[in-house]
Design a protein around this motif. Structure first.
Motif, PDB file in Angstrom:
ATOM      1  N   ALA A 174      -7.457  -1.370  -9.203  1.00  0.00           N
ATOM      2  CA  ALA A 174      -7.389  -0.826 -10.556  1.00  0.00           C
ATOM      3  C   ALA A 174      -8.260   0.408 -10.711  1.00  0.00           C
ATOM      4  CB  ALA A 174      -7.804  -1.883 -11.571  1.00  0.00           C
ATOM      5  N   CYS A 175      -9.375   0.468  -9.981  1.00  0.00           N
ATOM      6  CA  CYS A 175     -10.277   1.622 -10.051  1.00  0.00           C
ATOM      7  C   CYS A 175     -11.075   1.688  -8.762  1.00  0.00           C
ATOM      8  CB  CYS A 175     -11.197   1.509 -11.265  1.00  0.00           C
ATOM      9  SG  CYS A 175     -12.304   2.938 -11.477  1.00  0.00           S
ATOM     10  N   LEU A 176     -10.636   2.518  -7.840  1.00  0.00           N
ATOM     11  CA  LEU A 176     -11.298   2.675  -6.547  1.00  0.00           C
ATOM     12  C   LEU A 176     -11.586   4.156  -6.316  1.00  0.00           C
ATOM     13  CD1 LEU A 176      -9.095   0.472  -4.158  1.00  0.00           C
ATOM     14  CD2 LEU A 176     -11.207  -0.206  -5.336  1.00  0.00           C
ATOM     15  N   VAL A 177     -12.778   4.450  -5.824  1.00  0.00           N
ATOM     16  CA  VAL A 177     -13.124   5.803  -5.390  1.00  0.00           C
ATOM     17  C   VAL A 177     -13.423   5.758  -3.902  1.00  0.00           C
ATOM     18  CG1 VAL A 177     -14.851   7.646  -5.520  1.00  0.00           C
ATOM     19  CG2 VAL A 177     -13.957   6.629  -7.618  1.00  0.00           C
ATOM     20  N   LEU A 178     -12.797   6.641  -3.146  1.00  0.00           N
ATOM     21  CA  LEU A 178     -12.965   6.689  -1.699  1.00  0.00           C
ATOM     22  C   LEU A 178     -13.313   8.103  -1.252  1.00  0.00           C
ATOM     23  CD1 LEU A 178     -10.129   4.911  -2.385  1.00  0.00           C
ATOM     24  CD2 LEU A 178     -10.338   4.442   0.052  1.00  0.00           C
ATOM     25  N   PRO A 179     -14.155   8.242  -0.231  1.00  0.00           N
ATOM     26  CA  PRO A 179     -14.254   9.557   0.414  1.00  0.00           C
ATOM     27  C   PRO A 179     -12.876   9.944   0.938  1.00  0.00           C
ATOM     28  CG  PRO A 179     -15.996   8.070   1.186  1.00  0.00           C
ATOM     29  CD  PRO A 179     -15.024   7.234   0.411  1.00  0.00           C
ATOM     30  N   THR A 180     -12.491  11.183   0.761  1.00  0.00           N
ATOM     31  CA  THR A 180     -11.185  11.619   1.252  1.00  0.00           C
ATOM     32  C   THR A 180     -11.080  11.407   2.753  1.00  0.00           C
ATOM     33  OG1 THR A 180     -11.086  13.245  -0.531  1.00  0.00           O
ATOM     34  CG2 THR A 180      -9.566  13.561   1.301  1.00  0.00           C
ATOM     35  N   SER A 181     -12.206  11.530   3.459  1.00  0.00           N
ATOM     36  CA  SER A 181     -12.198  11.298   4.904  1.00  0.00           C
ATOM     37  C   SER A 181     -11.835   9.859   5.234  1.00  0.00           C
ATOM     38  CB  SER A 181     -13.561  11.648   5.502  1.00  0.00           C
ATOM     39  OG  SER A 181     -14.595  10.897   4.883  1.00  0.00           O
ATOM     40  N   ALA A 182     -12.343   8.894   4.449  1.00  0.00           N
ATOM     41  CA  ALA A 182     -12.016   7.487   4.685  1.00  0.00           C
ATOM     42  C   ALA A 182     -10.563   7.209   4.328  1.00  0.00           C
ATOM     43  CB  ALA A 182     -12.947   6.581   3.872  1.00  0.00           C
ATOM     44  N   TRP A 183     -10.098   7.764   3.213  1.00  0.00           N
ATOM     45  CA  TRP A 183      -8.692   7.617   2.807  1.00  0.00           C
ATOM     46  C   TRP A 183      -7.763   8.137   3.901  1.00  0.00           C
ATOM     47  CZ3 TRP A 183      -5.746   5.398  -0.876  1.00  0.00           C
ATOM     48  CH2 TRP A 183      -4.471   5.918  -1.115  1.00  0.00           C
ATOM     49  N   GLY A 184      -8.087   9.310   4.444  1.00  0.00           N
ATOM     50  CA  GLY A 184      -7.264   9.877   5.494  1.00  0.00           C
ATOM     51  C   GLY A 184      -7.354   9.098   6.794  1.00  0.00           C
ATOM     52  N   ALA A 185      -8.545   8.587   7.105  1.00  0.00           N
ATOM     53  CA  ALA A 185      -8.742   7.884   8.371  1.00  0.00           C
ATOM     54  C   ALA A 185      -7.894   6.620   8.460  1.00  0.00           C
ATOM     55  CB  ALA A 185     -10.221   7.543   8.552  1.00  0.00           C
ATOM     56  N   VAL A 186      -7.714   5.925   7.344  1.00  0.00           N
ATOM     57  CA  VAL A 186      -6.909   4.696   7.365  1.00  0.00           C
ATOM     58  C   VAL A 186      -5.466   4.948   6.951  1.00  0.00           C
ATOM     59  CG1 VAL A 186      -8.916   3.230   6.967  1.00  0.00           C
ATOM     60  CG2 VAL A 186      -7.577   4.011   5.003  1.00  0.00           C
ATOM     61  N   GLY A 187      -5.156   6.188   6.554  1.00  0.00           N
ATOM     62  CA  GLY A 187      -3.770   6.528   6.223  1.00  0.00           C
ATOM     63  C   GLY A 187      -3.325   6.129   4.841  1.00  0.00           C
ATOM     64  N   GLY A 188      -4.273   5.933   3.905  1.00  0.00           N
ATOM     65  CA  GLY A 188      -3.889   5.542   2.551  1.00  0.00           C
ATOM     66  C   GLY A 188      -3.291   4.145   2.517  1.00  0.00           C
ATOM     67  N   PHE A 189      -2.428   3.908   1.536  1.00  0.00           N
ATOM     68  CA  PHE A 189      -1.785   2.604   1.402  1.00  0.00           C
ATOM     69  C   PHE A 189      -0.656   2.449   2.422  1.00  0.00           C
ATOM     70  CE2 PHE A 189      -3.363   2.992  -3.065  1.00  0.00           C
ATOM     71  CZ  PHE A 189      -4.119   1.830  -3.093  1.00  0.00           C
ATOM     72  N   ASP A 190      -0.433   1.214   2.837  1.00  0.00           N
ATOM     73  CA  ASP A 190       0.716   0.878   3.676  1.00  0.00           C
ATOM     74  C   ASP A 190       1.930   0.745   2.763  1.00  0.00           C
ATOM     75  OD1 ASP A 190       2.682  -0.224   5.286  1.00  0.00           O
ATOM     76  OD2 ASP A 190       1.368  -1.699   6.214  1.00  0.00           O
ATOM     77  N   GLU A 191       2.902   1.650   2.910  1.00  0.00           N
ATOM     78  CA  GLU A 191       4.048   1.676   2.000  1.00  0.00           C
ATOM     79  C   GLU A 191       5.054   0.570   2.276  1.00  0.00           C
ATOM     80  OE1 GLU A 191       5.688   5.601   1.585  1.00  0.00           O
ATOM     81  OE2 GLU A 191       3.681   6.521   1.500  1.00  0.00           O
ATOM     82  N   ALA A 192       4.801  -0.247   3.293  1.00  0.00           N
ATOM     83  CA  ALA A 192       5.647  -1.425   3.500  1.00  0.00           C
ATOM     84  C   ALA A 192       5.461  -2.431   2.367  1.00  0.00           C
ATOM     85  CB  ALA A 192       5.327  -2.083   4.836  1.00  0.00           C
ATOM     86  N   TYR A 193       4.351  -2.327   1.642  1.00  0.00           N
ATOM     87  CA  TYR A 193       4.125  -3.160   0.458  1.00  0.00           C
ATOM     88  C   TYR A 193       4.640  -2.384  -0.751  1.00  0.00           C
ATOM     89  CZ  TYR A 193       0.877  -5.628   3.536  1.00  0.00           C
ATOM     90  OH  TYR A 193       0.319  -6.317   4.591  1.00  0.00           O
ATOM     91  N   PHE A 194       5.747  -2.828  -1.327  1.00  0.00           N
ATOM     92  CA  PHE A 194       6.289  -2.137  -2.499  1.00  0.00           C
ATOM     93  C   PHE A 194       5.413  -2.377  -3.718  1.00  0.00           C
ATOM     94  CE2 PHE A 194       8.968  -1.963  -6.320  1.00  0.00           C
ATOM     95  CZ  PHE A 194       9.468  -0.679  -6.205  1.00  0.00           C
ATOM     96  N   MET A 195       4.972  -3.603  -3.868  1.00  0.00           N
ATOM     97  CA  MET A 195       4.117  -3.979  -4.986  1.00  0.00           C
ATOM     98  C   MET A 195       3.365  -5.250  -4.582  1.00  0.00           C
ATOM     99  SD  MET A 195       5.175  -4.805  -8.965  1.00  0.00           S
ATOM    100  CE  MET A 195       6.113  -3.290  -9.084  1.00  0.00           C
TER     101      MET A 195
END
Length: 271
Positions: A174-195
């Motif tokens: 609901a409210c997450l702040v991430l370093p952009t480097s960490a977001w990029g390192a893990v590839g963001g969300f796995d889009e295999a999960y629709f919801m």
């Protein structure tokens, strides 16, 4: 790889956070919520938030700016067809040049002023995967946003026996702040999960990368509609996502990691 134990009620280093954060908000016809939240961001958080990427997943009017205009760049993305939670946020944050990114639900209210300065300051510390505030409901009670690994037995204890969570293995998005480097390192969300479960998977991958999940001493109100408790379609999506999670290599590796650590990432209410 060893994961980092999270620090709760973290005291962040004093770093400049001016104009360093892009916020991604996805609206599914939540126009009134979005309007209110954007005005709160404009009034309280313009020193930290430099850009807001608003995805309209369903057709709706754009929000009306305050009299002085938006104090940040407002980027409106419209979908011809609805996309999943993770896919929307991934697209919105794909080209982020800001050092920090935020995933924010439209039904969040900033009831204690700006939370983002301290969230960004905490996220700037070494070893951070994501930072988040304490979520409360309309009565001021803490929401169950910090959860243990959702094993079948754990869900039975939680849903049927109504036992409270004792560990923090993941936190809802609901409210997450991430370093952009960490977001990029893990590839963001796995889009295999629709919801559903995309936040579980994201947190587990951050932890497997040796990064911490950190709660700061700020509170936000989260309405938390919990549609999966009331609508069969959402319950079906929830079950499909759980089955996908349980079959995933990320889940298997995370279970091994947590067992090796002797439990979860931390204890709720303490460090």
């Amino acid at each position: 790889m060893e994961a980092t134990t999270p620090i709760l009620d973290f005291s962040p280093p004093q770093v400049s956070c001016s104009g360093t954060l892009v916020v991604s908000i996805v609206s599914h016809g939540h126009g009134a919520f979005v309007q209110s939240l954007l005005w709160e961001l404009a009034r309280l958080s313009s020193d930290t938030v430099s850009r807001v990427a608003l995805t309209l997943n369903l057709p709706e009017a754009e929000p009306v700016p305050p009299s002085g205009g938006w104090p940040f760049v407002l980027e409106v993305l419209r979908n011809a067809q609805p996309k999943g939670f993770g896919a929307n946020h991934n697209r919105a944050l794909a080209c982020a040049a800001e050092p920090f990114v935020c995933v924010l639900n439209p039904d969040v209210e900033l009831v204690e002023g700006d939370p983002f300065a301290v969230l960004v300051q905490a996220a700037a510390a070494p070893g951070m995967g994501c930072t988040y505030p304490l979520q409360i409901d309309a009565q001021g009670r803490p929401q169950d946003s910090e959860r243990a690994l959702p094993t079948p037995m754990g869900l039975w204890r939680r849903r049927v026996l109504h036992q409270p969570e004792a560990r923090v293995d993941w936190v809802n998005a609901a409210c997450l702040v991430l370093p952009t480097s960490a977001w990029g390192a893990v590839g963001g969300f796995d889009e295999a999960y629709f919801m559903y479960c995309e936040d579980v998977d994201l947190c587990l991958r951050l932890r497997l990368a040796g990064l911490a999940l950190v709660r700061v001493s700020k509170r936000v109100l989260h309405a938390g509609e919990r549609a999966s408790h009331r609508r069969w379609a959402h319950l079906r999506w929830h079950l499909i996502s759980l089955l996908h999670l349980w079959r995933s290599p990320v889940y298997r590796r995370a279970r091994q990691l947590l067992r090796a650590e002797g439990g979860g990432a931390g204890t709720i209410g303490g460090s």
